[in-house]
Design a protein around this motif. Structure first.
Motif, PDB file in Angstrom:
ATOM      1  N   GLU A  83       0.853  -1.176   0.000  1.00 33.32           N
ATOM      2  CA  GLU A  83       0.000   0.000   0.000  1.00 33.32           C
ATOM      3  C   GLU A  83       0.898   1.238   0.000  1.00 33.32           C
ATOM      4  OE1 GLU A  83      -2.589   0.236   3.353  1.00 33.32           O
ATOM      5  OE2 GLU A  83      -3.345   2.184   2.773  1.00 33.32           O
ATOM      6  N   ILE A  84       0.575   2.214  -0.865  1.00 34.97           N
ATOM      7  CA  ILE A  84       1.360   3.440  -0.966  1.00 34.97           C
ATOM      8  C   ILE A  84       0.998   4.385   0.176  1.00 34.97           C
ATOM      9  CG2 ILE A  84       1.945   5.407  -2.417  1.00 34.97           C
ATOM     10  CD1 ILE A  84       2.719   2.661  -3.595  1.00 34.97           C
ATOM     11  N   LEU A  85       2.024   4.870   0.870  1.00 38.07           N
ATOM     12  CA  LEU A  85       1.811   5.855   1.930  1.00 38.07           C
ATOM     13  C   LEU A  85       2.075   7.268   1.447  1.00 38.07           C
ATOM     14  CD1 LEU A  85       3.479   4.395   5.132  1.00 38.07           C
ATOM     15  CD2 LEU A  85       1.074   4.608   4.598  1.00 38.07           C
ATOM     16  N   LYS A  86       3.140   7.419   0.665  1.00 40.31           N
ATOM     17  CA  LYS A  86       3.564   8.751   0.252  1.00 40.31           C
ATOM     18  C   LYS A  86       4.199   8.641  -1.122  1.00 40.31           C
ATOM     19  CE  LYS A  86       6.561  12.453   1.922  1.00 40.31           C
ATOM     20  NZ  LYS A  86       7.551  12.826   2.933  1.00 40.31           N
ATOM     21  N   ILE A  87       3.912   9.604  -1.962  1.00 41.45           N
ATOM     22  CA  ILE A  87       4.492   9.580  -3.305  1.00 41.45           C
ATOM     23  C   ILE A  87       5.398  10.787  -3.456  1.00 41.45           C
ATOM     24  CG2 ILE A  87       4.036   9.674  -5.782  1.00 41.45           C
ATOM     25  CD1 ILE A  87       1.360   8.303  -5.204  1.00 41.45           C
ATOM     26  N   ASN A  88       6.659  10.506  -3.717  1.00 41.36           N
ATOM     27  CA  ASN A  88       7.658  11.516  -4.073  1.00 41.36           C
ATOM     28  C   ASN A  88       8.665  10.803  -4.961  1.00 41.36           C
ATOM     29  OD1 ASN A  88       9.039  10.023  -2.172  1.00 41.36           O
ATOM     30  ND2 ASN A  88       9.039  11.612  -0.619  1.00 41.36           N
ATOM     31  N   ASN A  89       9.935  11.071  -4.845  1.00 40.52           N
ATOM     32  CA  ASN A  89      10.913  10.383  -5.687  1.00 40.52           C
ATOM     33  C   ASN A  89      10.969   8.886  -5.391  1.00 40.52           C
ATOM     34  OD1 ASN A  89      11.502  12.697  -6.974  1.00 40.52           O
ATOM     35  ND2 ASN A  89      13.268  13.193  -5.720  1.00 40.52           N
ATOM     36  N   ALA A  90      10.769   8.526  -4.146  1.00 43.70           N
ATOM     37  CA  ALA A  90      10.711   7.110  -3.765  1.00 43.70           C
ATOM     38  C   ALA A  90       9.400   6.896  -3.018  1.00 43.70           C
ATOM     39  CB  ALA A  90      11.893   6.760  -2.873  1.00 43.70           C
ATOM     40  N   ASN A  91       8.623   5.934  -3.465  1.00 40.64           N
ATOM     41  CA  ASN A  91       7.329   5.672  -2.827  1.00 40.64           C
ATOM     42  C   ASN A  91       7.535   4.940  -1.513  1.00 40.64           C
ATOM     43  OD1 ASN A  91       5.883   6.760  -4.949  1.00 40.64           O
ATOM     44  ND2 ASN A  91       5.828   4.817  -6.032  1.00 40.64           N
ATOM     45  N   LYS A  92       6.767   5.336  -0.509  1.00 41.48           N
ATOM     46  CA  LYS A  92       6.740   4.596   0.748  1.00 41.48           C
ATOM     47  C   LYS A  92       5.678   3.524   0.598  1.00 41.48           C
ATOM     48  CE  LYS A  92       9.385   6.655   3.840  1.00 41.48           C
ATOM     49  NZ  LYS A  92      10.362   6.013   4.663  1.00 41.48           N
ATOM     50  N   ILE A  93       6.030   2.304   0.898  1.00 40.06           N
ATOM     51  CA  ILE A  93       5.064   1.219   0.786  1.00 40.06           C
ATOM     52  C   ILE A  93       4.901   0.543   2.132  1.00 40.06           C
ATOM     53  CG2 ILE A  93       5.616   0.793  -1.639  1.00 40.06           C
ATOM     54  CD1 ILE A  93       7.079  -1.757  -0.652  1.00 40.06           C
ATOM     55  N   ILE A  94       3.768  -0.142   2.286  1.00 40.24           N
ATOM     56  CA  ILE A  94       3.529  -0.957   3.475  1.00 40.24           C
ATOM     57  C   ILE A  94       3.274  -2.365   3.007  1.00 40.24           C
ATOM     58  CG2 ILE A  94       2.001  -1.434   5.405  1.00 40.24           C
ATOM     59  CD1 ILE A  94       1.437   1.473   5.569  1.00 40.24           C
TER      60      ILE A  94
END
Length: 175
Positions: free
Chosen positions: A138-149
């Motif tokens: 699941e995507i938490l934050k979108i920038n240059n590198a996506n945070k995933i869970i």
């Protein structure tokens, strides 16, 4: 083994900061154990140092093949009890153990953390390449590198890591 226990990986709860010692003692007693460790930078006022910390504090995974293994594991110095959810002991599948090993062994992931919160915001994706291929996240934050869970259901924990966006595809687009 008894009716309630099956062979497989169980989660042993250990005293705070005794994870490595318990892991070593389990191996000395011919029990298969797994302690996922991550490298992190600790900052003090006068210096920085890279240290290894357990991914899941106070948890050590133990492969139980008999009731004797179960009792031997819980009798290790520093071990408290096996984790239970309701009336059942927390069992972790071999597949989930392999996924955790892939997560901590991957060079593509950075900033690995855990969280017990079940987050509901964001878009669900599947990782389509790299060592975590096929893992839903699941995507938490979108920038240059996506945070995933990555949700590990049997532990009721999340693994949070940074992963490049080109490794992600929508759930409906997997082949």
């Amino acid at each position: 083994m008894g009716k309630l226990l099956k062979t497989g990986w169980y989660v042993l709860y250990v005293r705070s900061r005794h994870e490595r010692k318990v892991d070593d003692l389990l191996k000395e007693n011919q029990l298969e154990s797994f302690l996922p460790m991550i490298t992190t930078i600790r900052r003090w006022s006068d210096r920085r140092k890279m240290i290894k910390l357990p991914l899941f504090p106070s948890y050590v995974f133990v492969k139980i093949n008999s009731s004797m293994d179960f009792h031997k594991a819980v009798s290790i110095e520093g071990a408290c009890t096996f984790i239970k959810f309701g009336n059942e002991y927390a069992r972790v599948s071999e597949e989930e153990i392999l996924k955790i090993k892939l997560c901590i062994g991957s060079d593509e992931l950075s900033d690995i953390k855990t969280s017990g919160k079940l987050l509901r915001v964001g878009e669900n994706k599947v990782i389509n390449s790299g060592s975590l291929s096929g893992l839903e996240c699941e995507i938490l934050k979108i920038n240059n590198a996506n945070k995933i869970i990555v949700r590990i259901n049997s532990l009721q924990q999340n693994i949070i890591a940074s992963i490049p966006s080109y490794h992600l595809v929508s759930l409906g687009n997997i082949a």
